[in-house]
Structures are given as structure tokens and as C-alpha cells.
Design an enzyme around this catalytic site. Structure first.
Site, PDB file in Angstrom:
ATOM      1  N   TYR A  13      86.280  18.206   0.319  1.00 59.02           N
ATOM      2  CA  TYR A  13      85.453  17.061  -0.088  1.00 59.02           C
ATOM      3  C   TYR A  13      84.436  17.430  -1.175  1.00 59.02           C
ATOM      4  CZ  TYR A  13      87.318  16.077   4.534  1.00 59.02           C
ATOM      5  OH  TYR A  13      88.148  15.971   5.606  1.00 59.02           O
ATOM      6  N   TYR A 141      87.838  10.141  13.583  1.00 59.04           N
ATOM      7  CA  TYR A 141      88.431  10.974  12.528  1.00 59.04           C
ATOM      8  C   TYR A 141      89.748  11.542  13.047  1.00 59.04           C
ATOM      9  CZ  TYR A 141      89.444  14.581   9.173  1.00 59.04           C
ATOM     10  OH  TYR A 141      90.089  15.355   8.232  1.00 59.04           O
ATOM     11  N   ASP A 238      93.920  12.185  20.696  1.00 57.62           N
ATOM     12  CA  ASP A 238      93.790  13.234  19.686  1.00 57.62           C
ATOM     13  C   ASP A 238      92.762  14.241  20.191  1.00 57.62           C
ATOM     14  OD1 ASP A 238      93.118  14.830  17.557  1.00 57.62           O
ATOM     15  OD2 ASP A 238      92.939  13.200  16.099  1.00 57.62           O
ATOM     16  N   LYS A 267      93.389  22.839  15.889  1.00 55.63           N
ATOM     17  CA  LYS A 267      92.161  23.634  15.715  1.00 55.63           C
ATOM     18  C   LYS A 267      92.095  24.882  16.609  1.00 55.63           C
ATOM     19  CE  LYS A 267      89.151  20.538  13.259  1.00 55.63           C
ATOM     20  NZ  LYS A 267      89.428  19.101  13.152  1.00 55.63           N
TER      21      LYS A 267
HETATM   22  C1  LIG Z   1      90.314  18.286  12.348  1.00 51.39           C
HETATM   23  C2  LIG Z   1      90.898  17.102  13.016  1.00 51.39           C
HETATM   24  C3  LIG Z   1      92.126  16.558  12.598  1.00 51.39           C
HETATM   25  C4  LIG Z   1      92.882  17.093  11.398  1.00 51.39           C
HETATM   26  O1  LIG Z   1      93.310  18.398  11.575  1.00 51.39           O
HETATM   27  P1  LIG Z   1      93.657  19.305  10.272  1.00 51.39           P
HETATM   28  O2  LIG Z   1      94.167  20.580  10.860  1.00 51.39           O
HETATM   29  O3  LIG Z   1      92.380  19.464   9.514  1.00 51.39           O
HETATM   30  O4  LIG Z   1      94.698  18.584   9.501  1.00 51.39           O
HETATM   31  C5  LIG Z   1      92.618  15.480  13.290  1.00 51.39           C
HETATM   32  N1  LIG Z   1      91.962  14.967  14.355  1.00 51.39           N
HETATM   33  C6  LIG Z   1      90.789  15.468  14.795  1.00 51.39           C
HETATM   34  C7  LIG Z   1      90.119  14.856  15.979  1.00 51.39           C
HETATM   35  C8  LIG Z   1      90.210  16.548  14.130  1.00 51.39           C
HETATM   36  O5  LIG Z   1      89.028  17.028  14.547  1.00 51.39           O
END
Ligand SMILES: *Cc1c(COP(=O)(O)O)cnc(C)c1O
Length: 411
Positions: A13, A141, A238, A267
Site C-alpha cells: 500500500y 478484510y 476466514d 498467516k
Molecule cells: C491477511 C488476511 C488475508 C489475506 O491473506 P494474504 O496471505 O495476505 O493474501 C485474508 N483474510 C484475513 C482475515 C487476513 O487477515
């Protein structure tokens, strides 16, 4: 500042050249980043939620080296390997028992794309081709690829830049800490009117990360699960940020004791070593979907699978829950009283996460410098100063972080 970097390389960004030049890191060990200029700073970000065991961990290093001797990568089309099989067994074991099928992706955003694709293919093969939209709450997000962006917060996300290109989805009110009645009403109303167009709901359970660092009550998740069932909408959770212990439970969905139809992990899955993610779903959904149309080149990368296996084993063999609880207690003791500070709007703590929401946006350049001079690496954005440290952090290192936060707020 590195001039070549600033002149040629994009960072997350930013523009080139950036107004906020990047710090050069030489190496990292435990909770410390060693900067080129000789300063050592405690990483209060765990490299964006990922490095739960800290850096340069002996156990994880050993797992990578051992796998490197066998092979660093082979294609996953028509070929399989033990690291992937072992990891699948582990993930199926530690996640809700309805999740039996797994897709190994190369990043979190891709795992979200796969989740959304599974939901679309599911309804298509059930002869419900109108179910093409998604529903989510604001302040979310889910990643930076196009379908993932379309379920990110419409204001904080990048919707204004891609107007007319992004899929148009349904956004409902995000729940608060408690009560969640208003948000549930909004969800029920929107679902009752539009469920025939909606394939799935996607949520970050309990904690919303990069979209606003909000924490909400588990009652919302319980109700969302019920409403998704009632209106024939799949539920995608997610857990890319919240998974692997961050909120005090191994997975945040355990706060509400619900089972999703589709789960995204990422992550911390590799302990922060390599980009990697997974999408999991149920036997019923996988059977209905049939051929899943996705297959990244580096799918199920063996190095990533091996280090993920090692990281999860290490986590489960340590007293991670006590560590996270201790971190939570210290963060609460040290930071909650900032709620009364005249520059602070709100303070939120859950598990190994603390968020200080300021009334005004912070000046990232100055705040970052001050934090570093206090021995701490944090990456505030907008009006949020927040930390999610590695679980191995000691109490005195954690106090260095909370002192640094208080010091920049008092400045
Ligand atoms: C970081 C994140 C993503 C995206 O993951 P990337 O490995 O950066 O593509 C998707 N959802 C959540 C909740 C995240 O924290």
C-alpha cells in the site's frame, strides 16, 4: 533508508518513491528484529499475525532443512507427498469434525478466492445459478485479490478505486462487543429479502483484522450460523488472522462453538516462515462441487507443508493457551486504563491482541520513529495503534511494548 529500495520496490500500500522509507532488517531472532543501523526492536506485530513462535526458531529451522534435503518443491498435479498428507491429517484433526476436505493454497487471499469459488460451484451444481452474491459485515478484510476485495469493507477497502469492476455484494451492519441485536436484525432482514441471490456469508470470527481491528460478541456468530442454515446460505469463516491460538482459543470459532461450511487458514499456519494457506470444507459440499477449478503452481509446496506441520506440533506441545492468557492479562492491566485518556477513543484486548483506537489518525512516520527509539516495532494505520506479539514474548518484553505505546500516546 535504502535508496535503491525506495526508488524501485513497491511495499504494501505505498507509492514509489514512498513518503515513509522502509527500515532495513538484517536478521531476526526470537521476538527481535535486528536493524541494519544496529538497533534491535521487539516485533509487536509478529510480521502481521504470522510469527507466533518468534523468528529463527530452532525447531522450525530444522523442519525446513530436513525437507530441503528431500525436495523443496514438486508440482501437485498428479503427484502427492508426505508433508501434504501429514498436514491434511493434522488440520482435519484439529478443526471442527465436519471439515474433511482440504485445498492447499499459496496465500490467504487465494484461499479466500477458493472458498468463494467453492460456494459458487456448489450452488451452480445444485441448479441454483442465481445464488452468485456474497454477504458480509462492514469493517472486514479478506485479502487483496478481486473477489476477496469485493467482500472487504467498502470504505476502508479499495472499492472506490475499482468501482464497476468489483462484484457487488451485500454488506450488513457489523456487530459490536455486546449486545449484537441490531446487527442480527440487519442480517436477518437482508437475508430474508435476498437469500435467493446469495451463495455464502463470509466472516472473520470474533476479531476483524486489517479492516478495522474490531472485536465482537460470539452471540452474533451463533445467530449468523442459524440464519445461514435457515436461508440456505453457506457460511465461510476466514480464520487467516485468528487461527492457531491468537484469540485464546485454537480457532476463534470455538468461542461460539459453531461449525462453518468452509474455513480459510493462513498467516500463522507456517509459524510465519513461508506464504501458505488452506481452504477446508465438508464431504457434502466437496461431493456436490465435483471438479474444483483451481490449481496454483506452488500448490501444497512441500517446504511450506513441512514447516506448517512443525509449527502446529510445536504450538500444541507448548503451554500456548497459558502464554496467550498471560499476554492478555498484561495487555489488559497495562492498556485498558488508556480508555480514559483524552486522545483515546477505545481500547480493545482479546487473547494476544491489543488495539488502541485514537480519536485522530496518527502520523505514521513520527510514531514509527518514536516506537523504534523505545525499542519496539509496530505498524499503526489510520487511528489504530495495535499489537499482536509472538506467543513466546516474555512479560518484560511485553511491558516494553505497552510502555512504548503509552509513551507515543502521551507525547
Ligand atoms: C491477511 C488476511 C488475508 C489475506 O491473506 P494474504 O496471505 O495476505 O493474501 C485474508 N483474510 C484475513 C482475515 C487476513 O487477515
Amino acid at each position: 533508508m535504502n535508496y535503491f529500495d525506495n526508488k524501485h520496490i513497491w511495499h504494501p500500500y505505498t507509492k514509489i518513491p514512498s513518503d515513509n522509507p522502509s527500515y532495513l532488517v538484517k536478521s531476526a531472532k526470537g521476538v527481535y528484529l535486528h536493524l541494519e543501523n544496529g538497533q534491535n526492536v521487539i516485533d509487536g506485530m509478529s510480521s502481521w499475525w504470522a510469527a507466533i513462535h518468534g523468528y529463527n526458531n530452532e525447531v522450525l529451522n530444522k523442519a525446513v532443512k530436513a525437507q530441503l534435503k528431500n525436495m523443496s518443491h514438486v508440482m501437485f498435479g498428479g503427484i502427492t507427498h508426505k508433508p501434504a498428507i501429514n498436514l491434511a491429517k493434522t488440520l482435519i484433526n484439529i478443526t471442527p469434525d465436519n471439515l474433511t476436505k482440504i485445498f492447499f493454497a499459496d496465500s490467504g487471499s487465494v484461499s479466500v478466492e477458493v472458498a468463494l469459488k467453492i460456494a459458487l460451484q456448489f450452488w451452480q451444481s445444485k441448479n441454483k445459478p442465481n445464488k452468485q452474491k456474497f454477504i458480509t459485515i462492514t469493517s472486514g478484510y479478506h485479502g487483496d485479490t478481486f473477489a476477496a476485495m469485493s467482500v472487504c469493507d467498502p470504505e476502508n477497502g479499495m472499492h472506490h478505486l475499482f468501482k464497476g469492476i468489483l462484484l457487488k455484494n451485500f454488506f450488513v451492519k457489523s456487530p459490536s462487543l455486546f449486545p449484537t441485536d441490531d446487527a442480527i436484525k440487519d442480517l436477518e432482514l437482508t437475508l430474508s429479502k435476498n437469500h435467493h441471490k446469495i451463495a455464502a456469508m463470509i466472516l472473520e470470527p470474533i476479531v476483524q483484522g486489517a479492516g478495522g481491528m474490531q472485536i465482537y460478541d460470539s452471540s452474533y456468530l451463533i445467530k449468523a450460523r442459524e440464519l445461514c442454515d435457515k436461508y440456505n446460505v453457506l457460511l465461510i469463516l476466514d480464520e487467516i488472522a485468528t487461527g492457531f491460538g491468537r484469540t485464546g482459543e485454537l480457532f476463534a470459532l470455538q468461542h461460539a462453538n459453531i461449525k462453518p461450511d468452509i474455513l480459510c487458514l493462513g498467516k500463522a499456519i507456517t509459524g510465519g516462515y513461508i506464504s501458505f494457506a488452506a481452504t477446508m470444507t465438508t464431504t457434502n459440499i466437496a461431493n456436490q462441487v465435483g471438479v474444483l477449478m483451481h490449481g496454483p503452481t506452488f500448490m501444497a509446496n512441500p517446504l511450506a507443508c513441512a514447516v506448517a506441520n512443525s509449527s502446529i506440533e510445536l504450538l500444541l506441545n507448548t503451554a500456548w493457551q497459558d502464554n496467550v492468557k498471560n499476554i492478555e492479562n498484561t495487555l489488559k492491566t497495562e492498556l485498558m486504563s488508556l480508555k480514559n485518556h483524552n486522545k483515546v477513543k477505545d481500547v480493545r484486548v482479546l487473547g494476544a491482541i491489543a488495539v488502541v483506537e485514537m480519536k485522530n489518525n496518527v502520523c505514521i512516520n513520527t510514531v514509527q520513529k518514536d516506537l523504534i527509539n523505545n525499542g519496539v516495532w509496530l505498524r499503526p494505520y489510520n487511528n489504530l495503534i495495535y499489537t499482536m506479539p509472538p506467543f513466546i514474548i516474555t512479560n518484560s518484553e511485553l511491558l516494553t511494548i505497552t510502555r512504548a505505546i503509552k509513551s507515543v500516546i502521551n507525547k
